[in-house]
Scaffold this motif. Structure first.
Motif, PDB file in Angstrom:
ATOM      1  N   SER A   5       0.712  -0.772  -0.095  1.00 48.15           N
ATOM      2  CA  SER A   5       0.236  -0.219  -0.194  1.00 48.15           C
ATOM      3  C   SER A   5       1.270   1.047  -0.010  1.00 48.15           C
ATOM      4  N   ALA A  31       2.507   1.453  -3.252  1.00 49.26           N
ATOM      5  CA  ALA A  31       0.859   2.664  -4.677  1.00 49.26           C
ATOM      6  C   ALA A  31       0.863   3.492  -4.124  1.00 49.26           C
ATOM      7  N   GLU A  32       0.814   3.931  -3.350  1.00 46.70           N
ATOM      8  CA  GLU A  32       0.873   5.962  -2.841  1.00 46.70           C
ATOM      9  C   GLU A  32       1.965   6.465  -3.626  1.00 46.70           C
ATOM     10  N   ARG A  58       1.956   6.183  -7.342  1.00 48.09           N
ATOM     11  CA  ARG A  58       0.636   7.738  -7.898  1.00 48.09           C
ATOM     12  C   ARG A  58       1.609   8.716  -7.689  1.00 48.09           C
ATOM     13  N   GLY A 107       2.541   9.973 -10.313  1.00 48.98           N
ATOM     14  CA  GLY A 107       1.770   9.781 -11.509  1.00 48.98           C
ATOM     15  C   GLY A 107       2.288   8.219 -12.553  1.00 48.98           C
ATOM     16  N   ASP A 108       2.909   7.172 -11.497  1.00 52.08           N
ATOM     17  CA  ASP A 108       3.148   5.789 -12.266  1.00 52.08           C
ATOM     18  C   ASP A 108       1.748   4.842 -12.230  1.00 52.08           C
ATOM     19  N   GLY A 109       1.680   4.316 -12.791  1.00 51.97           N
ATOM     20  CA  GLY A 109       0.153   3.135 -12.931  1.00 51.97           C
ATOM     21  C   GLY A 109       0.119   2.157 -12.599  1.00 51.97           C
ATOM     22  N   LEU A 119      -1.821  -0.732 -11.145  1.00 46.39           N
ATOM     23  CA  LEU A 119      -2.394  -0.075  -9.111  1.00 46.39           C
ATOM     24  C   LEU A 119      -3.690   0.832 -10.274  1.00 46.39           C
ATOM     25  N   ASN A 120      -4.088   0.660 -11.708  1.00 45.32           N
ATOM     26  CA  ASN A 120      -5.724   0.955 -11.732  1.00 45.32           C
ATOM     27  C   ASN A 120      -6.006   0.293 -12.472  1.00 45.32           C
ATOM     28  N   ASN A 178      -7.587   3.156  -5.698  1.00 49.08           N
ATOM     29  CA  ASN A 178      -7.419   3.820  -6.373  1.00 49.08           C
ATOM     30  C   ASN A 178      -8.122   5.332  -5.715  1.00 49.08           C
ATOM     31  N   GLU A 189      -8.032   7.943  -7.595  1.00 52.46           N
ATOM     32  CA  GLU A 189      -9.100   8.740  -8.910  1.00 52.46           C
ATOM     33  C   GLU A 189     -10.168   7.874  -8.921  1.00 52.46           C
ATOM     34  N   ASP A 225     -12.150  -1.726 -12.378  1.00 55.10           N
ATOM     35  CA  ASP A 225     -11.866  -1.023 -11.309  1.00 55.10           C
ATOM     36  C   ASP A 225     -11.808  -1.621  -9.728  1.00 55.10           C
TER      37      ASP A 225
END
Ligand code: HEM
Length: 499
Positions: free
Chosen positions: A61, A64-65, A68, A71-73, A88-89, A404, A406, A431
């Motif tokens: 986690s 992942a944060e 993100r 700007g990486d996926g 991550l998305n 996520n 977003e 998602d």
């Protein structure tokens, strides 16, 4: 002496070392270009995962944060020469879930092979396509599903009886109760036979399933167990094999009895409502499956069907007990459908339980029952702007995708309305993936939702569930399924039922 041991060890491990080095030389130029935490040589990120079984999810986690924020996926980590990429998305997940080529499962499932072999869960290529084609109609057939709901009702009535025997206001281990319910429900739907473990909790089958889960948990969380001689040296193999033998022997007994009953004309393999085993026997009789395949499919259905469902249900009851206002909303919906009657739950009732379904799905978003969906790449793979090397693994962690921000603003807030149709329409199907997604998604998802709604509707009709804890006090322990870090002991209070 030490020199001799080192020599034997290096000869023994030489093929593995050569394989790992060759793989690493190939993969290294890709890995350096991928975002993610840099690890130590060979050990990789081993130390970041150290700790109890809640440590991996905390580490992932955090990573992942960080990814993100840049700007990486995806992010990538390494472990003993293994390269693991976490999408991550939904967009990144889509690319791998839609692939009809990359269907090979990751190495972490190796432990399960002796039980399920190359059954539907692990089959690849044409063998998997054939199995999938044979299974799919069963899980989409309304009459068959109605037949399964009959079994769920039967076993949910037993759960209600057992809860009625508990001293009002006392605390019970809800996880054990749900595990036994799920096992009875799946055994009868798959094998056409029940071990009645709810009333017979010392049955050798449940003891073996429990013991198997214990070994599985040790194997998953202790990398030293992956080294065969350590596994042997600690005598775990002996206990593991014992429970495997017991489970296989009991499945075989049930299977042989059923086949004998078919021969005597007591079982109609074409009945509209029939347990999975009859469908499997029909494949065998047509000559499409061998006896061994038939046996492995029975094991696969039981494993696939009981652990994930009982663990999801544990999270559901936790979410009900920690959020009395939502529990009341579920109760009111259920009361609106069933009133004071003690009638069975029907297929139509399933569609009427709209809020309850949203509640279950939001629980699965916050606490996804399957922690990792793994694929091992047979060729280089393009995931968005990232090129992943052949031989590396993709680890889809639904928990990371489900949080996520977003897609799910304020992701740690529990809000069943995220699953209103108009909100679902705003996001990609990738998602939300507690059941995975794409061509290799879970075949039993409707079955599982029916099983869960049945038990929730039965128990909430008669009881309420309480705890003083908060929803997010629980952390996720990573095993083959996610477990509650605090166990799940809830206070059970009977409701006043008007007669
Ligand atoms: C809440 C309960 C359940 C959850 C969360 C769940 C989740 C999943 C997931 C994530 C996968 C994909 C695994 C992967 O690709 O590595 C899967 C596959 C599968 N599930 Fe489930 N499952 C549940 C219940 C069931 C039930 C009740 C059954 C059967 C009665 C079932 C049968 C299967 C089968 C046969 C597959 C393999 C599909 C394939 O590879 O083509 N599942 N499940």
């Amino acid at each position: 002496m030490i020199g001799a041991i080192l020599l034997v060890a290096s000869l023994y491990y030489a093929p593995w070392i050569i394989r790992t080095l060759r793989k690493w030389i190939y993969q290294y130029p890709y890995v350096v270009k991928l975002p993610g935490p840099k690890g130590l040589p060979l050990l990789g990120n081993m130390l970041d995962l150290a700790g109890d079984s809640t440590a991996p999810m905390k580490f992932w986690s955090k990573e992942a944060e960080k990814a993100r924020a840049k700007g990486d996926g995806v992010f990538c980590m390494t472990l003993f020469g293994r390269v693991m990429t976490f999408p991550l998305n939904g967009e990144a997940v889509k690319s791998i879930c839609e692939s009809t080529e990359e269907l090979t499962k990751g190495k972490d499932y190796d432990f399960l092979h002796p039980w399920m072999g190359k059954g539907i869960v692990f089959a690849i290529g044409q063998a998997w396509r054939d199995r999938r084609k044979s299974y799919t109609p069963i899980f989409h057939n309304r009459t068959m599903l109605e037949g399964y709901v009959d079994y769920f009702n039967k076993h949910a009535r037993v759960t209600v009886e057992i809860l009625g025997e508990v001293k009002p206001g006392s605390t019970i281990d809800i996880n054990m109760m749900l595990k036994r319910y799920s096992l009875d429900a799946i055994c009868e739907s798959s094998l056409g036979f029940t071990f009645n473990v709810q009333r017979n909790p010392e049955h050798p089958y449940i003891l073996s399933v429990d013991k198997f889960a214990y070994y599985l948990q040790r194997w998953t969380n202790e990398p030293q167990m992956w080294i065969t001689w350590i596994w042997y040296a600690l005598y775990h193999y002996t206990g593991y094999k014992d429970c495997l033998d017991t489970m296989n022997r009991l499945t075989q007994e049930v299977l042989d009895n059923r086949m004998a009953a078919v021969k005597r004309g007591e079982v109609d393999l074409d009945a509209e409502k029939r347990p999975l085993i009859d469908h499997f026997i029909a494949q065998y009789e047509k000559g499409d499956w061998t006896y061994e395949e038939l046996h492995l499919e029975c094991n696969s259905a039981i494993f696939g069907g009981h652990d994930s469902t009982s663990c999801t249900l544990t999270w559901v009851y936790w979410a009900l007990a920690t959020q009395p206002e939502f529990q009341q909303q579920c109760y009111e919906e259920i009361y609106g459908i069933f009133g004071d009657s003690d009638r069975d739950c029907t297929h139509d009732d399933m569609n009427a339980m709209k809020f309850t379904e949203r509640f279950i799905k939001e629980t699965m978003r916050i606490f996804p029952p399957v922690p990792l969906i793994e694929r091992e790449l047979g060729a280089d793979f393009q995931m968005g702007k990232y090129l992943l090397p052949k031989g590396s693994e993709i680890f889809i962690a639904p928990h990371l995708v489900h949080h996520n921000p977003e897609v799910y603003p304020d992701p740690f807030t529990f809000d069943p309305d995220r699953f209103l149709p108009e909100n679902i329409a705003k996001r990609s199907p990738y998602d939300f993936l507690p059941f995975s997604a794409g061509p290799r998604n879970c075949l039993g998802q409707k079955f599982a939702l029916h099983e869960m709604k049945t038990i929730v509707s039965w128990t909430l009709r008669y009881f309420s569930f309480h705890t003083d804890r908060k929803l997010l006090d629980q952390e996720m322990r990573i095993e083959v399924v996610t477990k509650t870090s605090l166990g799940c002991h809830l206070q059970v209070t009977p409701r006043k039922v008007k007669k």
